[in-house]
Design an enzyme around this catalytic site. Sequence first.
Site, mmCIF file in Angstrom:
data_model
loop_
_atom_site.group_PDB
_atom_site.id
_atom_site.type_symbol
_atom_site.label_atom_id
_atom_site.label_comp_id
_atom_site.label_asym_id
_atom_site.label_seq_id
_atom_site.Cartn_x
_atom_site.Cartn_y
_atom_site.Cartn_z
ATOM 1 C CG ASP A 139 7.636 -41.044 5.815
ATOM 2 O OD1 ASP A 139 7.590 -40.707 7.011
ATOM 3 O OD2 ASP A 139 6.789 -41.774 5.270
ATOM 4 C CB CYS A 149 4.261 -0.452 2.040
ATOM 5 S SG CYS A 149 3.089 -1.527 2.836
ATOM 6 C CB CYS A 200 42.956 -20.192 -8.334
ATOM 7 S SG CYS A 200 44.577 -20.586 -8.987
ATOM 8 C CB CYS A 255 46.168 -23.992 -6.373
ATOM 9 S SG CYS A 255 46.566 -22.252 -6.512
ATOM 10 C CG ASP A 315 8.473 -41.630 10.899
ATOM 11 O OD1 ASP A 315 7.692 -41.547 11.847
ATOM 12 O OD2 ASP A 315 8.131 -41.823 9.715
ATOM 13 C CG ASP A 327 8.784 -37.782 10.205
ATOM 14 O OD1 ASP A 327 8.457 -37.954 11.390
ATOM 15 O OD2 ASP A 327 8.520 -38.589 9.296
ATOM 16 C CB CYS A 368 -0.892 -0.005 1.234
ATOM 17 S SG CYS A 368 0.087 -0.077 2.738
#
Lengths: 110, 872
Positions: free
Chosen positions: B715, B15, B82, B79, B515, B719, B12
């Site tokens: 799963d 904001c 780098c 390396c 589980d 969980d 709005c």
Amino acid sequence: MPDNHLTDPTDRAESPSARAGAEIAGAEGTGSEGGRLAAVVYGGTSFVAALVFWLVTTFVGSYPAVARYGGAAWVFVLFMIVLMPIVIPRVRNHRRRRRTECADGTCVID
Amino acid sequence: MKTTFIVHGMSCAACEAKVRKGLLALAGVSDVVVTVTTGRVTVTHEPSVSARALADTVVALGYEVEDAELVLSVEGMSCAGCVLKVEQAIKGLPGVTDVVVSLGTGTARVRGYAGVLAKREVVDAIVAHGYEASEKLEGMAQLDREQEIRGAELRRQKLNMWMAWPLAAVIMVLTFQGMWIIPEFMPTTVKNWVLFALTLPVVFGPGRQFFVHSWRGLRRGVTDMNLLYATGIGASFLIASINTIFPNAGFGGKQATFFESAALLTAFIILGRYLEALTRGRTSESIRKLMKLQPKVARVLRSGIETDIPADEVEVGDLILLRPGESVPVDGVVVEGYSSIDEAMITGESIPVEKTVGSKVIGGTVNRTGALRFEATKVGKDTALSQIIRLVEDAQASKAPIQRVADLVAGNFILGVHLLSLLVFLGWFFAGYHAFFTPTSHFVLSPYSLGSMGAFGFSMLLSISVLVISCPCAVGLATPSAMMAGAGKGAEYGVLFKGAEAIETTSKIRTVVFDKTGTITKGRPAVTDVLPVLPGLSPDSLLAWAAAVEQNSEHPLGEAIVEGARVRGVAVPATVDFDSVPGHGVKGQVDGRRVLLGNAAFMTESGVDAEGLADRAAEFAAQGKTPMFVAVDGQAAGIVAVADTLKESSAEAIARLHDMGLRTVMITGDNRRTAEAIAAQVGIDEVFAEVLPQDKAAKIKELQSRGQFVAMVGDGVNDAPALAQAQVGIAIGSGTDVAKETGDIILIKSDLMDVVTAIEAGRATMRKVKQNLFWAFAYNSVGIPIAAGVLYPFTGQIVGPELAAFFMAISSVSVTLNTLLLRRFKPTAWKTGGQGPGRGRGRKAGDRRAKIAGVEATLAKGGVEVAGQSSD
């Protein structure tokens, strides 16, 4: 995140922010004021170290000229190599910090 | 200057005013333009105001600044130095918030603010530091490009070797001029000039790359491995040249030229680079195997016409024709035809899977027998295979904590070595030479004495040897090369690590929490026992009655009984007068007989005497099963027991975890009796029963507070908090998207033996990382002091620069070769004659070269069978 949110490179090349980016990039190079200051610091310190080596080998002991000059040159090279990666980022950061402070009006103008 | 952000959450005018006011309050900001509709915020500000400061202000005001991510391929990194160099180059750019550069994959992953992060600036910054950068391509295009780049690098280094090695060999022969018949033809003075002429092209031809790279970095304040080479080669060549041009300068004279050092140093380093380029590509073989599974062409039916189009151009909803022997180009659902499809490369299942109308097909699998017509449901980046590839790539491009330490060491190593080189020079010049030098002393593995070498030449030699023998490459490569190989190996066996950190933490697991429903068990109730008690009543008849009254029920237990009858091939008669008593049971008329099915209370209420079955019912309950009484015409007829059945591999996986010294815990919302019955069957050490979903994470925390390093295997949506709380969250393949997004590891199948595989792969990878780091650090810890001359006072020998270069080349190649040994890794479950998931299914070691992971690879959101939704 898709890449299409990235600004177009060609647009950025012409934009004010691109110019500012170039300023920052320039400050990181060696050609700018910051780069020159860094070069003075690491170059000067290395030169002083080499000079000290030369003075010591000249006035203490009996070293041949080549050892004195060659050794001084090697000391100069190694000092440069050691100091460049230390000095350049520090000078760059120092100048960046100083610019920020000046923008805030908190820096002391010499 | 102006900076534009894309801001989310502004809804709005208030904001708009808030953001505007908040940004204008920052010193250095002169104007702010906010467009709520597009979410764009353009700030005019001084260059001293960073994009991060602006974004932080917006975030502090309660809004979200949109991120952008850019993935670039970076060429030329050799390396860890780098890596640090490229990261430093990018970090300072406007709008960049995070950078991860991976040596192994040759990529830079840059995160920043959308609208500020500019691809061109990032590319330019990388190029300015001496590397090539381009946007990372997708899939096979990236594969082709990487092969092309590596091919070019190999060709370049091979050309360099062809130039450096023959010349270095001639230089070496000429160096022994005094020994053979050469003095007859070539006096010493001439020899030096010939050596100079031969060494010059070696140093400034093949060796030029080291000078160019090190100078580019040095002038921006960063160092890498090239600097060590450049100083070593440069100093050797310079001394040799001075002694040739000015033999009386005092560097040891015309007898003391180091041309062979400069030439052999260059040749050995280039040999090392060549071998590294050759071996490094092999650590990413797994990802190549995966990518090669992606078909390039699809036969699409558009407007009634069959057209062959690139697989990338297939759209969701396209009808695709598949003939026998062809690869499935994208994921989809069969709409016509019947065939069997070989899914071994994705699921690991060697037996082809039958496909008919409604079956899902997975991109990358191969059609075997019949013709199919299917509708594309997942295309491009959304296919299961693409998502597997992306996960593996992400894991390979990420950094483990141990790697960050190695990077830090390797990044500062070069500076430290130069400092040490300086100290070695000064130490030997001022003190060591005078105290210990003897003209008869000589180089290691060389009969030649140092002769009349002065303090300067001697000190310089040792100083150069220190530079040349040190090898940050080995330190830098130790971790990423092993991580890449480990992530790839995991994917090969159906284990997707979401990052290198996941690999590292997996290796530290001491407790595995499972589980129950859908993880240890199948998550689907099934008929386990049918016990008729009426004389002459067969189990099938009892099951038929039970299924008949349950066929109208939607209760999961009822569905299990109906499914049980279907699986056993029992004909289910029709039911009339069906009635359901919630929480108790169901009843109806079957073939003219009154059939009741339910719990003991339901029987009592219905006037059926089921007391005689009470003991058997209690036995079933003690085994974690749910007994349901069946009564016919007012008489107890028997019991049908239903239970959530164990997965085939659960007990075996848990036994294997115990063998590995791990503790196992089960966590479930079920009642304690059922939970303990299941735990006893599989051999779980500890049970947390009757745990509410929201308390699962608290239980994990409780284990952690006991000092245990915990992995959670789950799963379901419930969980997810526990998966997040555990040090390692392992989501199983048939699980929900939420679980898979939360987990650190995804098991593409739902086989618990893959938990074992994940831990074995993690441990094997970390073992390799530790071996690599040990050898890399040990090599440097031993090699550098020897090169610095610590043994000289006792042995009278020093390491020449060329020998130092040889050792250095060997060290980084040995690290890569050690990593390649990971290719031989095979999880217990897959070993020949092992106890793996493939037992009894004809799956043997080596029978699936392209196995890679996963069932219905449930990675794709939506469109996935959720086989094991947890209910506990």
